[in-house]
Write an enzyme that holds these catalytic residues in place. Structure first.
Site, short mmCIF file in Angstrom:
data_model
loop_
_atom_site.label_atom_id
_atom_site.label_comp_id
_atom_site.label_asym_id
_atom_site.label_seq_id
_atom_site.Cartn_x
_atom_site.Cartn_y
_atom_site.Cartn_z
N CYS A 1 -6.03 10.38 -35.20
CA CYS A 1 -4.73 9.71 -35.13
C CYS A 1 -3.82 10.40 -34.11
O CYS A 1 -3.21 11.43 -34.41
CB CYS A 1 -4.09 9.71 -36.51
SG CYS A 1 -2.44 8.99 -36.50
N CYS B 1 -0.19 10.66 -35.05
CA CYS B 1 0.11 11.66 -36.09
C CYS B 1 0.06 13.07 -35.51
O CYS B 1 0.91 13.91 -35.82
CB CYS B 1 -0.92 11.62 -37.22
SG CYS B 1 -1.35 9.99 -37.80
N ASP B 2 -0.94 13.36 -34.69
CA ASP B 2 -1.21 14.74 -34.28
C ASP B 2 -0.92 15.05 -32.81
O ASP B 2 -0.97 16.21 -32.40
CB ASP B 2 -2.69 15.07 -34.55
CG ASP B 2 -3.05 14.87 -36.02
OD1 ASP B 2 -2.18 15.10 -36.87
OD2 ASP B 2 -4.20 14.49 -36.30
#
Ligand code: NAP
Length: 306
Positions: A131, A134-135
Site C-alpha cells: 500500500c 499507507c507507507d
C-alpha cells in the site's frame, strides 16, 4: 431473523445497506474492520467516480458510511467464521453469535496478491509494502521499486514519484495494463525508470531491512539487483471467497459466479462488487452492484423464485 445480511462494507456493501434500508428491509452489514470502505480506504485519489472528481478514497468511504448511518443502517464489526445454507434460512456465524437471515449478500471484495518470492514475507513491513498511500511517506527521498503494470501499480508509482528520489517500475512485459491517462501521467516524471521484461526473484535485505530487489531479465536471462529501500507489490487482487465454494459456484480465479442481477448459483445468496465475476472492477460498478443486488433480494423475498 434478518431479511438480509450483507457481509462486507466496501462500496458494494455500503450501497446495498443504503438501498436495503430505504426498501424497508431488516438488514445488517457485517464488517471485519472498524473502518468501512474496503479497498478504497487505501486509494490516494479516486478520479473516475462521477461527481466527486479527485476525491481521496478514504474520504469517499467516509461519505458513503455517513450516508448509511444517517439512514439508520445497522452495522456490526465481526469476522464471519462460517456461512451455512439451511434452505429458506441462512446461518452466519461470528465468534460471538449465530445470526439468521432470509438472504445473504457477499460483498467481501478482494485483497492484494503476494508474489511468493523469497524475502517477501520476511521483509513485509520492513521495506516490503502492499500500500503506497499507507507507507509511501516512509520513503521520502529514497529509492523504491514498484512491481506490476496495472492501475494500482501505476497509481502507486505516480504517488511515490512525487516524494521518492527514484522509482523503478518492474514489469514482466513491455506494455502496461494501466489506463492510458495514468500511463501519460507516470511518464511525466523524470525520476521514474521502467524496468521492462523483468520479473522479481527475491527481496534482499541487510540488517533486518530491505536493501534491494533481485530481478530476472526475461529476454536475456540475466539477473541483477536494484538497490532500493522499499518494494511496493501491486500485482493484482484475489477475491475474498474462502469457504464460499461450499455455498455457491466460483470461477477458476475464485470469484463468485453471478451476473448483473448479483444472484449466485445458490438460492438466497447474492454477490456484489469485486467479489463477483465481472469485466470492470471499479467503485462505480461496485455501487451499481449494491443497488442491483438489493432489487434482486427484494424479488427473491417476495416470490422465493430463483
Ligand atoms: P491488475 O490490473 O490485475 O494488474 C496486475 C499487474 O501485476 C499486471 O500488470 C500483471 O502483469 C502484474 N502481475 C501479476 N502477477 C504478477 C507476478 N507474479 N509477477 C509480476 N507481475 C505480476 O491489478 P490491479 O492493478 O491491482 O487492479 C485491480 C483492479 O482494480 C483492476 O480491475 C483495476 O482496473 C482496478 N483499479 C482501477 C483503478 C482506476 O480505475 N483508477 C484504480 C485501481 C484499481 P500483466 O500485465 O503482464 O498481466
Amino acid at each position: 431473523m434478518y431479511d438480509l445480511i450483507i457481509i462486507g462494507s466496501g462500496p458494494a456493501g455500503l450501497t446495498a445497506g443504503i438501498y436495503a434500508e430505504r426498501a424497508g428491509l431488516k438488514a445488517l452489514v457485517i464488517e471485519r474492520n472498524f473502518m468501512s470502505g474496503g479497498q478504497i480506504i487505501d486509494t490516494y485519489e479516486v478520479d473516475n467516480y462521477p461527481g466527486l472528481m479527485g476525491i481521496n478514497g478514504f474520504d469517499l468511504a467516509q461519505k458513503m458510511r455517513e450516508h448509511a448511518d444517517q439512514l439508520g443502517v445497522e452495522f456490526k464489526t465481526a469476522e464471519v467464521q462460517s456461512v451455512e445454507d439451511l434452505g429458506e434460512t441462512k446461518k452466519v456465524k461470528t465468534p460471538e453469535e449465530t445470526l439468521l437471515s432470509k438472504a445473504v449478500l457477499f460483498a467481501t471484495g478482494a485483497h492484494h496478491r503476494s508474489l511468493g518470492i523469497p524475502g517477501e514475507a520476511e521483509y513485509a513491513g520492513k521495506g516490503v509494502s502492499y500500500c503506497a498511500t499507507c507507507d509511501g511517506a516512509f520513503y521520502k527521498n529514497k529509492d523504491v521499486a514498484v512491481i506490476g503494470g496495472g492501475n494500482v501499480a501505476i497509481e502507486d508509482a505516480i504517488f511515490l514519484a512525487r516524494t521518492c528520489q527514484k522509482v523503478y517500475v518492474v514489469h514482466r512485459r513491455d506494455q502496461l495494463r494501466a489506463q492510458k491517462a495514468l500511463q501519460d501521467k507516470l511518464f511525466e516524471f523524470d525520476n521514474v525508470e521502467m524496468v521492462w521484461h523483468h520479473t522479481p526473484v527475491e527481496v534482499v535485505g541487510k540488517d533486518g531491512k530491505t536493501s534491494g530487489l533481485l530481478v530476472h531479465d526475461k529476454l536475456t536471462d540475466a539477473e541483477k539487483t536494484i538497490d532500493v529501500s522499499g518494494v511496493f507489490v501491486a500485482v493484482g487482487i484475489v477475491p475474498n471467497t474462502k469457504g464460499y465454494e461450499q455455498i455457491c459456484a466460483l470461477d477458476n480465479n475464485g470469484y463468485i459466479v453471478a451476473g448483473e442481477d448479483c444472484r449466485t448459483s445458490a438460492p438466497g445468496f447474492f454477490a456484489a462488487g469485486d467479489v463477483r465475476t465481472k469485466e470492470v472492477r471499479q467503485v462505480a460498478t461496485a455501487v451499481g452492484d449494491g443497488a442491483n443486488a438489493v432489487a434482486s433480494v427484494e424479488r427473491y423475498l417476495n416470490t422465493q423464485e430463483w
